[in-house]
Design a protein around this motif. Structure first.
Motif, PDB file in Angstrom:
ATOM      1  N   VAL A   1      44.467  39.163  21.806  1.00 42.84           N
ATOM      2  CA  VAL A   1      45.012  39.707  20.557  1.00 42.84           C
ATOM      3  C   VAL A   1      44.942  38.637  19.463  1.00 42.84           C
ATOM      4  O   VAL A   1      44.504  38.914  18.340  1.00 42.84           O
ATOM      5  N   GLU A   2      45.355  37.410  19.793  1.00 37.14           N
ATOM      6  CA  GLU A   2      45.298  36.326  18.809  1.00 37.14           C
ATOM      7  C   GLU A   2      43.865  36.038  18.366  1.00 37.14           C
ATOM      8  O   GLU A   2      43.598  35.883  17.169  1.00 37.14           O
ATOM      9  N   GLN A   3      42.935  35.969  19.310  1.00 38.58           N
ATOM     10  CA  GLN A   3      41.538  35.679  18.980  1.00 38.58           C
ATOM     11  C   GLN A   3      40.919  36.779  18.120  1.00 38.58           C
ATOM     12  O   GLN A   3      39.999  36.510  17.356  1.00 38.58           O
ATOM     13  N   ALA A   4      41.440  37.997  18.215  1.00 36.36           N
ATOM     14  CA  ALA A   4      40.944  39.101  17.401  1.00 36.36           C
ATOM     15  C   ALA A   4      41.653  39.163  16.046  1.00 36.36           C
ATOM     16  O   ALA A   4      41.401  40.067  15.261  1.00 36.36           O
ATOM     17  N   GLY A   5      42.553  38.215  15.793  1.00 32.69           N
ATOM     18  CA  GLY A   5      43.230  38.147  14.507  1.00 32.69           C
ATOM     19  C   GLY A   5      44.564  38.852  14.444  1.00 32.69           C
ATOM     20  O   GLY A   5      45.179  38.937  13.379  1.00 32.69           O
ATOM     21  N   GLY A   6      45.045  39.369  15.578  1.00 32.95           N
ATOM     22  CA  GLY A   6      46.326  40.066  15.610  1.00 32.95           C
ATOM     23  C   GLY A   6      47.484  39.128  15.884  1.00 32.95           C
ATOM     24  O   GLY A   6      47.297  37.953  16.196  1.00 32.95           O
ATOM     25  N   THR A   7      48.685  39.686  15.777  1.00 35.36           N
ATOM     26  CA  THR A   7      49.907  38.928  16.029  1.00 35.36           C
ATOM     27  C   THR A   7      50.636  39.529  17.224  1.00 35.36           C
ATOM     28  O   THR A   7      51.161  40.653  17.127  1.00 35.36           O
ATOM     29  N   PRO A   8      50.666  38.827  18.351  1.00 33.46           N
ATOM     30  CA  PRO A   8      51.427  39.308  19.502  1.00 33.46           C
ATOM     31  C   PRO A   8      52.897  38.901  19.372  1.00 33.46           C
ATOM     32  O   PRO A   8      53.209  37.830  18.845  1.00 33.46           O
ATOM     33  N   ARG A   9      53.797  39.769  19.857  1.00 35.70           N
ATOM     34  CA  ARG A   9      55.229  39.443  19.873  1.00 35.70           C
ATOM     35  C   ARG A   9      55.790  39.812  21.235  1.00 35.70           C
ATOM     36  O   ARG A   9      55.518  40.894  21.750  1.00 35.70           O
ATOM     37  N   LEU A  10      56.560  38.895  21.802  1.00 34.55           N
ATOM     38  CA  LEU A  10      57.144  39.103  23.125  1.00 34.55           C
ATOM     39  C   LEU A  10      58.499  39.805  22.982  1.00 34.55           C
ATOM     40  O   LEU A  10      59.435  39.270  22.395  1.00 34.55           O
ATOM     41  N   ILE A  11      58.565  41.002  23.539  1.00 37.48           N
ATOM     42  CA  ILE A  11      59.765  41.831  23.493  1.00 37.48           C
ATOM     43  C   ILE A  11      60.300  41.944  24.924  1.00 37.48           C
ATOM     44  O   ILE A  11      59.537  42.173  25.860  1.00 37.48           O
ATOM     45  N   SER A  12      61.607  41.776  25.072  1.00 40.42           N
ATOM     46  CA  SER A  12      62.195  41.860  26.405  1.00 40.42           C
ATOM     47  C   SER A  12      63.542  42.570  26.336  1.00 40.42           C
ATOM     48  O   SER A  12      63.978  43.009  25.272  1.00 40.42           O
ATOM     49  N   THR A  13      64.179  42.652  27.482  1.00 44.67           N
ATOM     50  CA  THR A  13      65.463  43.336  27.580  1.00 44.67           C
ATOM     51  C   THR A  13      66.622  42.430  27.167  1.00 44.67           C
ATOM     52  O   THR A  13      67.717  42.924  26.904  1.00 44.67           O
ATOM     53  N   GLU A  14      66.374  41.130  27.129  1.00 43.79           N
ATOM     54  CA  GLU A  14      67.405  40.168  26.737  1.00 43.79           C
ATOM     55  C   GLU A  14      66.782  39.053  25.922  1.00 43.79           C
ATOM     56  O   GLU A  14      65.594  38.773  26.053  1.00 43.79           O
ATOM     57  N   ARG A  15      67.583  38.388  25.117  1.00 43.33           N
ATOM     58  CA  ARG A  15      67.138  37.218  24.359  1.00 43.33           C
ATOM     59  C   ARG A  15      66.937  36.040  25.317  1.00 43.33           C
ATOM     60  O   ARG A  15      67.359  36.085  26.452  1.00 43.33           O
ATOM     61  N   GLY A  16      66.297  34.997  24.831  1.00 45.63           N
ATOM     62  CA  GLY A  16      66.104  33.797  25.635  1.00 45.63           C
ATOM     63  C   GLY A  16      64.651  33.641  26.001  1.00 45.63           C
ATOM     64  O   GLY A  16      63.771  33.699  25.145  1.00 45.63           O
ATOM     65  N   ALA A  17      64.400  33.462  27.288  1.00 42.28           N
ATOM     66  CA  ALA A  17      63.041  33.238  27.778  1.00 42.28           C
ATOM     67  C   ALA A  17      62.736  34.174  28.934  1.00 42.28           C
ATOM     68  O   ALA A  17      63.640  34.622  29.641  1.00 42.28           O
ATOM     69  N   VAL A  18      61.454  34.433  29.095  1.00 40.08           N
ATOM     70  CA  VAL A  18      60.939  35.249  30.187  1.00 40.08           C
ATOM     71  C   VAL A  18      60.358  34.299  31.231  1.00 40.08           C
ATOM     72  O   VAL A  18      59.590  33.393  30.890  1.00 40.08           O
ATOM     73  N   GLN A  19      60.716  34.505  32.489  1.00 40.65           N
ATOM     74  CA  GLN A  19      60.166  33.707  33.585  1.00 40.65           C
ATOM     75  C   GLN A  19      58.946  34.414  34.153  1.00 40.65           C
ATOM     76  O   GLN A  19      59.053  35.502  34.706  1.00 40.65           O
ATOM     77  N   ALA A  20      57.791  33.784  33.968  1.00 40.09           N
ATOM     78  CA  ALA A  20      56.553  34.346  34.504  1.00 40.09           C
ATOM     79  C   ALA A  20      56.321  33.840  35.923  1.00 40.09           C
ATOM     80  O   ALA A  20      56.934  32.852  36.358  1.00 40.09           O
ATOM     81  N   PHE A  21      55.417  34.518  36.622  1.00 43.24           N
ATOM     82  CA  PHE A  21      55.079  34.158  37.994  1.00 43.24           C
ATOM     83  C   PHE A  21      53.571  34.141  38.163  1.00 43.24           C
ATOM     84  O   PHE A  21      52.854  34.884  37.481  1.00 43.24           O
ATOM     85  N   ASN A  22      53.122  33.312  39.075  1.00 42.42           N
ATOM     86  CA  ASN A  22      51.760  33.361  39.600  1.00 42.42           C
ATOM     87  C   ASN A  22      51.903  33.983  40.981  1.00 42.42           C
ATOM     88  O   ASN A  22      52.221  33.297  41.943  1.00 42.42           O
ATOM     89  N   HIS A  23      51.747  35.268  41.028  1.00 40.88           N
ATOM     90  CA  HIS A  23      52.003  36.096  42.192  1.00 40.88           C
ATOM     91  C   HIS A  23      53.477  35.949  42.586  1.00 40.88           C
ATOM     92  O   HIS A  23      54.326  36.498  41.912  1.00 40.88           O
ATOM     93  N   LEU A  24      53.812  35.193  43.620  1.00 39.74           N
ATOM     94  CA  LEU A  24      55.201  35.058  44.041  1.00 39.74           C
ATOM     95  C   LEU A  24      55.832  33.726  43.655  1.00 39.74           C
ATOM     96  O   LEU A  24      57.017  33.500  43.927  1.00 39.74           O
ATOM     97  N   ASP A  25      55.052  32.841  43.040  1.00 40.74           N
ATOM     98  CA  ASP A  25      55.543  31.516  42.674  1.00 40.74           C
ATOM     99  C   ASP A  25      55.904  31.462  41.198  1.00 40.74           C
ATOM    100  O   ASP A  25      55.145  31.934  40.343  1.00 40.74           O
ATOM    101  N   LYS A  26      57.059  30.833  40.894  1.00 41.41           N
ATOM    102  CA  LYS A  26      57.456  30.690  39.501  1.00 41.41           C
ATOM    103  C   LYS A  26      56.392  29.920  38.740  1.00 41.41           C
ATOM    104  O   LYS A  26      55.834  28.945  39.231  1.00 41.41           O
ATOM    105  N   ALA A  27      56.133  30.362  37.524  1.00 40.03           N
ATOM    106  CA  ALA A  27      55.163  29.711  36.642  1.00 40.03           C
ATOM    107  C   ALA A  27      55.909  29.278  35.376  1.00 40.03           C
ATOM    108  O   ALA A  27      57.037  28.793  35.458  1.00 40.03           O
TER     109      ALA A  27
END
Length: 181
Positions: A28-54
């Motif tokens: 999206v960024e490379q195409a000139g758009g603006t991505p925005r991260l929306i979640s159920t709560e404020r703060g940070a989102v914890q991503a994973f690499n399959h089952l391991d925290k990333a």
């Protein structure tokens, strides 16, 4: 191609598959758009690499603070826990459904269609996903197929789906194309 367009990325606070968030975000960024991260709560989102925290990613806004009118499209990244969590949050489900009601494009990968099943928007649509969702999608009225990417225009909006991280190149291209229309 996406100049002036803002794309919502909806995730739960934990369990999003990192590559399924970061690669579409970069596309999206490379195409000139603006991505925005929306979640159920404020703060940070914890991503994973399959089952391991990333990595963690800062939330831009919650589903309670935004409207479909703020965005030109929606990306639903996968991961098993992410959409399973999202479908239990009524406001997140309502937010996802609002893109269909507004006729705006939606892109969902891997397990993300679970959220769309809960939103009751997959009926009469061609769709793909991680294979374990096949029965759930059939039961919700979707026509499931095992393909790298499926682009389904049914009614006023377009739904782009893919199965897994290996499909990200095709998924990202199809999503950017749909968001640019």
């Amino acid at each position: 191609m996406l100049q002036g367009k803002t794309i919502a990325f909806l995730t739960a606070t934990e369990g999003v598959e990192q590559v399924e968030l970061t690669e579409p975000w970069q596309a999206v960024e490379q195409a000139g758009g603006t991505p925005r991260l929306i979640s159920t709560e404020r703060g940070a989102v914890q991503a994973f690499n399959h089952l391991d925290k990333a990595d963690t990613f800062d939330v831009d806004a919650t589903v309670d603070e935004v409207s479909v009118d703020d965005f030109d499209g929606l990306v639903l990244p996968g991961g098993v826990a992410n959409p399973d969590n999202l479908r239990m949050h009524e406001n997140a489900v309502r937010f996802a459904r609002s893109f269909f009601d507004a006729g705006k494009p939606v892109a969902a990968i891997c397990h993300a269609p679970w959220t769309l099943i809960e939103a009751r928007v997959v009926g009469d649509r061609a769709i793909t996903s991680w294979p374990s969702l096949r029965t759930d999608l059939h039961n919700a009225g979707a026509a499931w197929t095992d393909q790298e990417v499926v682009v389904c225009t049914n009614g006023p909006n377009t739904l782009i789906t893919s199965r897994k991280p290996d499909d990200l190149k095709a998924f990202c291209q199809a999503a950017v194309d749909a968001f640019g229309d």
